[in-house]
Write an enzyme that holds these catalytic residues in place. Sequence first.
Site, PDB file in Angstrom:
ATOM      1  N   ALA A 672       4.136  -4.575 -14.693  1.00  0.00           N
ATOM      2  CA  ALA A 672       3.212  -4.262 -15.767  1.00  0.00           C
ATOM      3  C   ALA A 672       3.018  -2.771 -15.936  1.00  0.00           C
ATOM      4  O   ALA A 672       2.694  -2.300 -17.020  1.00  0.00           O
ATOM      5  CB  ALA A 672       1.863  -4.929 -15.491  1.00  0.00           C
ATOM      6  N   LYS A 675       8.963   0.506 -14.526  1.00  0.00           N
ATOM      7  CA  LYS A 675      10.209   0.054 -13.920  1.00  0.00           C
ATOM      8  C   LYS A 675      10.355   0.614 -12.520  1.00  0.00           C
ATOM      9  O   LYS A 675       9.857   1.698 -12.222  1.00  0.00           O
ATOM     10  CB  LYS A 675      11.406   0.503 -14.759  1.00  0.00           C
ATOM     11  CG  LYS A 675      11.576  -0.220 -16.079  1.00  0.00           C
ATOM     12  CD  LYS A 675      12.864   0.224 -16.767  1.00  0.00           C
ATOM     13  CE  LYS A 675      13.060  -0.543 -18.072  1.00  0.00           C
ATOM     14  NZ  LYS A 675      14.309  -0.138 -18.759  1.00  0.00           N
ATOM     15  N   VAL A 676      11.056  -0.132 -11.661  1.00  0.00           N
ATOM     16  CA  VAL A 676      11.323   0.304 -10.307  1.00  0.00           C
ATOM     17  C   VAL A 676      12.837   0.441 -10.133  1.00  0.00           C
ATOM     18  O   VAL A 676      13.592  -0.476 -10.481  1.00  0.00           O
ATOM     19  CB  VAL A 676      10.761  -0.680  -9.262  1.00  0.00           C
ATOM     20  CG1 VAL A 676      11.032  -0.175  -7.856  1.00  0.00           C
ATOM     21  CG2 VAL A 676       9.266  -0.878  -9.470  1.00  0.00           C
ATOM     22  N   ASP A 791      -4.523  -6.008  -7.232  1.00  0.00           N
ATOM     23  CA  ASP A 791      -3.366  -6.815  -7.660  1.00  0.00           C
ATOM     24  C   ASP A 791      -2.603  -7.322  -6.441  1.00  0.00           C
ATOM     25  O   ASP A 791      -1.383  -7.172  -6.351  1.00  0.00           O
ATOM     26  CB  ASP A 791      -2.455  -5.991  -8.572  1.00  0.00           C
ATOM     27  CG  ASP A 791      -1.495  -6.877  -9.372  1.00  0.00           C
ATOM     28  OD1 ASP A 791      -1.701  -8.103  -9.382  1.00  0.00           O
ATOM     29  OD2 ASP A 791      -0.553  -6.344  -9.977  1.00  0.00           O
TER      30      ASP A 791
END
Length: 977
Positions: A672, A675-676, A791
């Site tokens: 969310a 990008k990784v 989270d």
Amino acid sequence: MLALLFLFLLFLSPPPILSVNQEGLYLLRFKHGLSDPNQSLSSWNDNDETPCNWFGISCETPALPRVTSVNLTGLELAGPFSSSICRLPFLSFLSLNNNSINTSIPADISDCQRLQHLDLAQNFLSGSIPDSLSEIPYLRYLDLSGNSITGGIPASFGKFRHLENLILLDNFLNGTIPRELGNISSLREFHLAYNPLSPGPLPSELGNLTNLEVLWLTGCNLVGQIPASLGRLTRLQNLDLSINRLSGSIPSSLTGLKDIIQIEFYNNSLSGKLPPGLSNLTTLRRFDASMNQLTGTIPSELCELPLGSLNLFENRFEGTLPESIARSPNLYELKLFNNKLSGELPRELGKNSPLESLDISYNAFYGGIPETLCEKGKLQDLILIYNSFSGKIPTSLGKCQSLRRVRLRNNKLSGTVPEKFWGLPHVYLFELAENSFSGPISGKISGAYNLSNLLISNNQFSGSMPHELGHLGNLDEFSGNDNKLTGQIPASFVKLGQLSKLDLSDNELSGEIPLSGKIPSQIGSLSGLNYLDLSSNAFSGKIPLELQNLKLNVLNLSNNQLSGELPALYANENYRDSFVGNPGLCGDLPDLCPRVSTGKNLGYLWILRSIFILAAIVFLVGVVGFYWKYRTFKKNKKGIGMSKWRSFHKLSFSEFEISGCLNEDSVIGIGASGKVYKVALSNGEEVAVKKLWKGTRKDDSSDELGKFEVEVETLGKIRHKNIVRLLCCCNSGDCKLLVYEFMPNGSLGDLLHSNKRSLLNWPRRYKIALDAAEGLSYLHNDCVPPIVHRDVKSNNILLDSEFGAKVADFGVAKVANGVSKGVETMSAIAGSCGYIAPEYGYTLRVNEKSDTYSFGVVILELVTGRLPVDPEFGEKDLVKWVCTTLDQKATADHVIDPILDPKHKEEIERVLEIGLLCTSPLPINRPPMRKVVKLLQEAGPDNKSRSARKDGKLSPYYYEDGSVQRKEDGSGQASIV
């Protein structure tokens, strides 16, 4: 003829259509206003003549089919509460407990004129309590607990004439307790606990409630003194005024409570002495006045009572423990820690009572440990830390097979430890540190097969370590430093697969082959070991190369007689202190070991040569660096500048390498917040780079950039073995990068819910749960300011090459909220679907308890192997599916992942219980993460714990035998409630 024709026509005509009566129509109208996801009310239809056979409906008698009861408890019904149900003229019982009713209580509920029992607990009711409730003339039971009701308690409630149970706990009520409640002479139970009332006194008028049996006012912001009028409540069984701000002394009038079973005054500001006359309370089983400012001594008459539990810790008591306490026949739990008590323990303590738990830590007791503590064979916890006990450990304790925790740290105990005491089969914590014990470690220790923590440091233990230590397969920590141990490390140590900490520093260890006085090379096979301290011994020989296989956070081999070269992994400045004091140890570290010189001139020549070589290297590095910088700058004119990078660790790579490696081929995940990428650097190292989504122009304002800098700086300072390291970051306005250490086994979620799930056997899953809990506990309790993850989910728990777990993305949801407001995902707000605590839906409040709920879902994932949201569950999520399945099947076999080895079933069930505790609907019932860590540590094999239940009459929490469960212990940790 006409009669025959009439009969013929009657035969041909269709049968009359039956329809439900008027009461059924009222119920159908009530049903149509609700959402019924489970179709629980499918039997409600207009084909029946009466609704008496409908689900949840009861009628007076078959002859009088009048609806008297509507019980719709726990059906997941949602929607508004409609007062149309009050049109049922004979309705006396109505329960909608544990549903999702989400409106306020209508004022016309008073139309239910015959109602005697009204239960709307555990819903999402909001708004205030209507005054009109008091106009229901025959109401006896009113339960509105576990909602979001605000406002004050109506003073009109004083008009009730038949009300016996008033249960309002766990809401958001404000105002003060109206004195008019003292007029409800019929009242038997009054539960108001855990409401944020305005500071106010406890009305003395409550002393008029002479039928009262339970008064539960925990956490109600009460101030002032305890009214003496409460002494008139002669039928009172449970008096709980804990966690308030009450002051003054305990009224002596309370000694007239002849039926009292439990008194809870802990965590107030009470002062003065305990009142005389406590011996009159012959039914008292539990008395807790902890965490106050009481003075004086413990009255001997209190100790003469048949107490079930006596808790007076964290007060200011002074004096000795009376001998008469040992004569209490029902005493099974004695906790007096954190006081200023002194003197000797009664010599017959435990002789006449089934003592199970003794915790008198942090006092000034002295003398010997009584021989009779385990006379009845029930003692489980023996906690005497930080006192001045002396003498030997009684030999009788070696026969105490029931012991589970032994903590004798920091006393003046001496002599040899009884042989059988070393080998108690159920002990998992054995702590003898900081005493003056002598003699050897007995080989009988092999019998302690549950032992997890062996802490014997700072004593005078001598002799060689028995090879039987290698039989302790559950051993996690062995601290034996600062003793006089000799000989070699037993070869059997390589069997300790669970060992994570080994500290044998400051002993006299040495030896010959098979270990040759060396550190055994097999030690490299201890994959879980992360703390190794063998300093200040007499080890010789070379350092085994196998040590490079370990993932060590602490390594100390200093001050031995080691020689040879350093293993390549440790031949750098970061480990210098780990090897100092070894005269024969050489390596690439200057001055670590003596260098051979061939003369003065040769020394000068060597120095000059070094200077020239160093200058040449600096020049070449400068040229290459300038060229690389210029090339990167040209390539990324609008990209990342040097001034935008911030490092939090010593880096072995250039930050400029990062930007050139962020291509779509290296993407390993999309979340969310961004990008990784997996980035392979020129030095062979791998890192994970998260590139946050770009925001609006407002997001790029100086205020937002400053907020990003402050928050990321906080994250960069975090150092914990179970937290993914943030190595560096970049914030150029147009681009925000977070560079983390790379975790080769990816996320727990990806591994657990894929065809690689079989790699996660139960020991690995248990260790993952414990690792993640320790990481979250660190964020909540040890960070300043505390960090709420917001989270927690299995995809944010990453696994290293040894399946060790580290928490990731902590705080990033908060950062992402400032840089990606256009991304409408739950992860960017406060969690992910299936992991969000139920209170978020109606309070929008996220705190540590929200993280605890989410972590509980992760535990349930580990136990069941299922996703948090699965189409197979229908409208349910994983939490509700597990609870429903357990209720229906009454066994955990139907929820445990079938690929797990059945031999771990008992341990899995205990971890499952912890997961269910963490996912309690009420935040107040969820333990803090620090306690979750403790519970998981205690959830080892054969470590059975008594289950607690909530009792309607004697709140808040009782064991099955009726005794009350303690909320804290001497370690300062909250116990499971």
